[in-house]
Motif scaffolding. Structure first.
Motif, PDB file in Angstrom:
ATOM      1  N   GLY A 110      11.352  -3.419 -10.871  1.00 28.76           N
ATOM      2  CA  GLY A 110      12.124  -4.202 -11.826  1.00 28.76           C
ATOM      3  C   GLY A 110      12.138  -5.665 -11.449  1.00 28.76           C
ATOM      4  O   GLY A 110      11.431  -6.101 -10.526  1.00 28.76           O
ATOM      5  N   GLU A 111      12.963  -6.448 -12.126  1.00 26.21           N
ATOM      6  CA  GLU A 111      13.014  -7.887 -11.891  1.00 26.21           C
ATOM      7  C   GLU A 111      13.452  -8.228 -10.469  1.00 26.21           C
ATOM      8  O   GLU A 111      13.071  -9.260  -9.931  1.00 26.21           O
ATOM      9  CB  GLU A 111      13.945  -8.546 -12.901  1.00 26.21           C
ATOM     10  N   GLY A 112      14.250  -7.371  -9.863  1.00 23.83           N
ATOM     11  CA  GLY A 112      14.732  -7.660  -8.515  1.00 23.83           C
ATOM     12  C   GLY A 112      13.860  -7.101  -7.409  1.00 23.83           C
ATOM     13  O   GLY A 112      14.209  -7.207  -6.218  1.00 23.83           O
ATOM     14  N   SER A 113      12.712  -6.515  -7.755  1.00 25.91           N
ATOM     15  CA  SER A 113      11.860  -5.898  -6.745  1.00 25.91           C
ATOM     16  C   SER A 113      11.220  -6.953  -5.851  1.00 25.91           C
ATOM     17  O   SER A 113      10.571  -7.879  -6.343  1.00 25.91           O
ATOM     18  CB  SER A 113      10.760  -5.061  -7.409  1.00 25.91           C
ATOM     19  N   ARG A 114      11.378  -6.786  -4.547  1.00 29.08           N
ATOM     20  CA  ARG A 114      10.772  -7.727  -3.597  1.00 29.08           C
ATOM     21  C   ARG A 114       9.330  -7.354  -3.283  1.00 29.08           C
ATOM     22  O   ARG A 114       8.598  -8.134  -2.678  1.00 29.08           O
ATOM     23  CB  ARG A 114      11.608  -7.786  -2.324  1.00 29.08           C
ATOM     24  N   VAL A 115       8.921  -6.152  -3.717  1.00 30.11           N
ATOM     25  CA  VAL A 115       7.507  -5.756  -3.707  1.00 30.11           C
ATOM     26  C   VAL A 115       7.155  -5.468  -5.162  1.00 30.11           C
ATOM     27  O   VAL A 115       7.174  -4.324  -5.616  1.00 30.11           O
ATOM     28  CB  VAL A 115       7.265  -4.524  -2.814  1.00 30.11           C
ATOM     29  N   PRO A 116       6.863  -6.517  -5.935  1.00 27.05           N
ATOM     30  CA  PRO A 116       6.709  -6.347  -7.381  1.00 27.05           C
ATOM     31  C   PRO A 116       5.462  -5.583  -7.802  1.00 27.05           C
ATOM     32  O   PRO A 116       5.400  -5.076  -8.924  1.00 27.05           O
ATOM     33  CB  PRO A 116       6.670  -7.787  -7.900  1.00 27.05           C
ATOM     34  N   PHE A 117       4.463  -5.491  -6.923  1.00 22.29           N
ATOM     35  CA  PHE A 117       3.221  -4.803  -7.255  1.00 22.29           C
ATOM     36  C   PHE A 117       2.865  -3.850  -6.121  1.00 22.29           C
ATOM     37  O   PHE A 117       3.022  -4.173  -4.952  1.00 22.29           O
ATOM     38  CB  PHE A 117       2.090  -5.808  -7.474  1.00 22.29           C
ATOM     39  N   CYS A 118       2.396  -2.678  -6.499  1.00 21.57           N
ATOM     40  CA  CYS A 118       2.084  -1.643  -5.511  1.00 21.57           C
ATOM     41  C   CYS A 118       0.727  -1.034  -5.819  1.00 21.57           C
ATOM     42  O   CYS A 118       0.419  -0.738  -6.979  1.00 21.57           O
ATOM     43  CB  CYS A 118       3.168  -0.563  -5.535  1.00 21.57           C
ATOM     44  N   ASP A 119      -0.065  -0.831  -4.806  1.00 26.09           N
ATOM     45  CA  ASP A 119      -1.361  -0.194  -4.950  1.00 26.09           C
ATOM     46  C   ASP A 119      -1.213   1.304  -4.699  1.00 26.09           C
ATOM     47  O   ASP A 119      -1.051   1.745  -3.568  1.00 26.09           O
ATOM     48  CB  ASP A 119      -2.348  -0.798  -3.943  1.00 26.09           C
ATOM     49  N   GLY A 120      -1.249   2.088  -5.785  1.00 27.43           N
ATOM     50  CA  GLY A 120      -1.213   3.536  -5.663  1.00 27.43           C
ATOM     51  C   GLY A 120       0.106   4.192  -5.996  1.00 27.43           C
ATOM     52  O   GLY A 120       0.187   5.424  -6.026  1.00 27.43           O
ATOM     53  N   CYS A 121       1.158   3.421  -6.227  1.00 27.02           N
ATOM     54  CA  CYS A 121       2.464   4.012  -6.540  1.00 27.02           C
ATOM     55  C   CYS A 121       2.448   4.681  -7.914  1.00 27.02           C
ATOM     56  O   CYS A 121       1.738   4.230  -8.818  1.00 27.02           O
ATOM     57  CB  CYS A 121       3.549   2.937  -6.535  1.00 27.02           C
ATOM     58  N   PRO A 122       3.230   5.738  -8.090  1.00 30.70           N
ATOM     59  CA  PRO A 122       3.378   6.323  -9.430  1.00 30.70           C
ATOM     60  C   PRO A 122       3.906   5.277 -10.414  1.00 30.70           C
ATOM     61  O   PRO A 122       4.533   4.295 -10.013  1.00 30.70           O
ATOM     62  CB  PRO A 122       4.402   7.443  -9.206  1.00 30.70           C
ATOM     63  N   ALA A 131      -1.670  -6.446  -6.737  1.00 32.68           N
ATOM     64  CA  ALA A 131      -1.286  -5.809  -5.479  1.00 32.68           C
ATOM     65  C   ALA A 131      -2.007  -6.431  -4.295  1.00 32.68           C
ATOM     66  O   ALA A 131      -1.428  -6.620  -3.234  1.00 32.68           O
ATOM     67  CB  ALA A 131      -1.557  -4.307  -5.545  1.00 32.68           C
ATOM     68  N   GLY A 132      -3.298  -6.753  -4.477  1.00 31.87           N
ATOM     69  CA  GLY A 132      -4.063  -7.289  -3.365  1.00 31.87           C
ATOM     70  C   GLY A 132      -4.332  -8.778  -3.429  1.00 31.87           C
ATOM     71  O   GLY A 132      -4.977  -9.332  -2.537  1.00 31.87           O
ATOM     72  N   TYR A 133      -3.851  -9.427  -4.475  1.00 33.12           N
ATOM     73  CA  TYR A 133      -4.142 -10.844  -4.678  1.00 33.12           C
ATOM     74  C   TYR A 133      -3.690 -11.703  -3.504  1.00 33.12           C
ATOM     75  O   TYR A 133      -4.386 -12.616  -3.062  1.00 33.12           O
ATOM     76  CB  TYR A 133      -3.453 -11.288  -5.974  1.00 33.12           C
ATOM     77  N   SER A 188       0.823  -1.217   0.000  1.00 32.32           N
ATOM     78  CA  SER A 188       0.000   0.000   0.000  1.00 32.32           C
ATOM     79  C   SER A 188       0.853   1.261   0.000  1.00 32.32           C
ATOM     80  O   SER A 188       1.727   1.433   0.861  1.00 32.32           O
ATOM     81  CB  SER A 188      -0.938   0.014   1.215  1.00 32.32           C
ATOM     82  N   TYR A 189       0.584   2.127  -0.928  1.00 31.35           N
ATOM     83  CA  TYR A 189       1.285   3.408  -1.018  1.00 31.35           C
ATOM     84  C   TYR A 189       0.575   4.445  -0.148  1.00 31.35           C
ATOM     85  O   TYR A 189      -0.647   4.584  -0.177  1.00 31.35           O
ATOM     86  CB  TYR A 189       1.303   3.882  -2.474  1.00 31.35           C
ATOM     87  N   PHE A 190       1.369   5.172   0.646  1.00 31.03           N
ATOM     88  CA  PHE A 190       0.847   6.258   1.466  1.00 31.03           C
ATOM     89  C   PHE A 190       1.514   7.564   1.033  1.00 31.03           C
ATOM     90  O   PHE A 190       2.596   7.560   0.449  1.00 31.03           O
ATOM     91  CB  PHE A 190       1.121   5.985   2.945  1.00 31.03           C
TER      92      PHE A 190
END
Length: 455
Positions: A119-131, A374-376, A106-108
């Motif tokens: 990117g491929e190395g992102s440990r949070v690959p999906f974000c709700d609300g991020c640019p 993001a929420g799955y 969750s983006y605040f």
């Protein structure tokens, strides 16, 4: 087609089982399980030698009002996640450090200073609300709890799956089930991983969905422990005992586990071919008290404690301490094991799942679910959540959860677990608070206006 082909393991009987197993190696044990079928209670004897044969997870005489989850760090967050998403089945959770439901993705507004390229190395690959093309740093709710807006997170479990009634299958149970549930929280004073405020945010989130958070939530934050594992009595604090006494019953007493009551069960039958390999081992652990194996009455309770483990030799460090309470208090311990294979082609960002963690970061989402990724992971349809729901349903002897297809029952009863009898309108009026009086008068005024308009 949706379940894996069952594979029966034939592990050896070597020294790796440890001292606890030696006494049970030569014994043949008859486990009488109870299948709750539509035609009645059917006892089925299953002969097995502990740890050398693999059983199918049985249906047991468990009181469905007493199902709780527990965990530490990633599995603590998962226990909390399980509690919220499956609140019609899970009545409480013990979170020995963890982050709030849905917080990891969750983006605040104050997150801008912490955003990073996705990117491929992102440990949070999906974000709700991020640019666009950005995501959140791993554990931003753990390390920077000050950015978290728990008032906005609560909208997700309340509204995402539809309201009055729930309209999306395999989503999140109605939050009304949480009103009388129980929550135990722990953070040691020497914890260097979870910043002050991180675990408090879990309490703040849940308090918005509970009828009486002052009694439903117990938060222990005065014990001198680091973030290593669930604290045990031998180290100065009985974490398992304190947890069980709060979420189940204050009359929980210590005892001694019986090694022969540990069984290895087949986990592969609970998988879903659509998900591929998502980190579960082929087998898991279940502790079945002798009385729970033989009784036809719903006298037993269930503790779900998922984590990295490896039958037939390795359990999570605290699980045997929980089992010490199991035999005396008739508690079945379900110990699902992760740390198995992960399909990295399907889940290229699942580095923490491959390391033996539960998915509390949204790493298990395929490309065909990108719009909801993001929420799955927090929903009942998430790969780890779906497996856990099936296991609990099997033990309880209930169909797989599908809350919007069922009539809306009363939420879980409060502490003491006594169902409340209906009361009269006169009784309610006699105990009406000023706030309820205002609401009633406004509703009556609205009703009169509607009737007048129709006439």
């Amino acid at each position: 087609g949706d379940v894996y082909k069952r594979q029966v393991s034939t592990q050896s009987t070597g020294k790796e089982r440890g001292n606890m197993v030696k006494a049970a190696q030569v014994r043949m044990v008859t486990l009488t399980v109870t299948l709750m079928a539509t035609q009645g209670v059917i006892p089925i004897p299953v002969s097995t030698t502990p740890f050398t044969s693999v059983i199918n997870l049985p249906t047991l005489p468990i009181d469905a009002r007493y199902v709780v989850a527990a965990g530490h760090d990633h599995s603590g967050s998962f226990a909390h996640q399980l509690h919220v998403a499956f609140s019609s089945m899970v009545s409480g959770a013990c979170v020995f450090t963890g982050q709030p439901f849905y917080c990891a993705v969750s983006y605040f507004n104050q997150d801008d200073a912490h955003l990073e390229p996705v990117g491929e190395g992102s440990r949070v690959p999906f974000c709700d609300g991020c640019p666009d093309n950005t995501t959140l740093p791993f554990d931003h709710c753990v390390k920077h709890p000050g950015v978290v807006d728990v008032g906005s997170i609560v909208d997700y479990p309340r509204r995402h799956c539809g309201q009055n009634p729930i309209s999306i299958s395999e989503c999140i149970d109605d939050v009304d089930y949480l009103r009388s549930s129980r929550l135990f929280l722990f953070r040691g004073t020497e914890d260097q991983l979870y910043a002050p405020g991180a675990v408090e945010n879990v309490a703040a989130l849940m308090a918005q969905m509970m009828a009486d958070p002052s009694t439903s939530i117990k938060f222990v934050d005065d014990q001198p422990f680091k973030n290593g594992s669930i604290p045990l009595k031998s180290a100065g604090y009985d974490g398992p005992g304190e947890c069980l006494r709060h979420v189940l019953d204050d009359h929980i007493y210590p005892g001694t586990a019986s090694p022969e009551n540990w069984f290895v069960f087949d986990q592969t039958e609970f998988g879903d071919s659509r998900d591929g390999e998502v980190g579960f081992q082929k087998t898991g652990w279940v502790y079945i008290p002798k009385t729970c194996a033989a009784s036809a009455n719903n006298a037993c309770r269930l503790m779900v404690r998922p984590d990295k483990c490896s039958p037939p030799s390795v359990r999570a460090p605290d699980v045997d301490a929980f089992a010490g309470y199991a035999e005396t208090n008739l508690i079945v311990i379900l110990h699902p094991c992760v740390g198995g294979a992960v399909d990295v082609g399907m889940y290229p960002n699942a580095v923490d799942i491959a390391a033996g963690k539960m998915d509390v970061y949204g790493q298990l989402c395929k490309d065909d679910k990108t719009s909801n990724c993001a929420g799955y992971y927090v929903q009942q349809s998430g790969p780890h959540m779906r497996v856990m729901g099936k296991m609990i349903s099997r033990l309880l002897g209930t169909p797989n959860p599908n809350p919007h297809d069922n009539p809306h029952p009363d939420p879980h009863p409060g502490f003491g677990r006594q169902w409340f009898a209906p009361v009269s309108y006169t009784h309610l009026r006699a105990h009406e608070t000023p706030e309820h009086l205002v609401c009633r008068l406004l509703l009556e005024k609205k009703k009169k206006k509607i009737v007048g308009d129709k006439s």
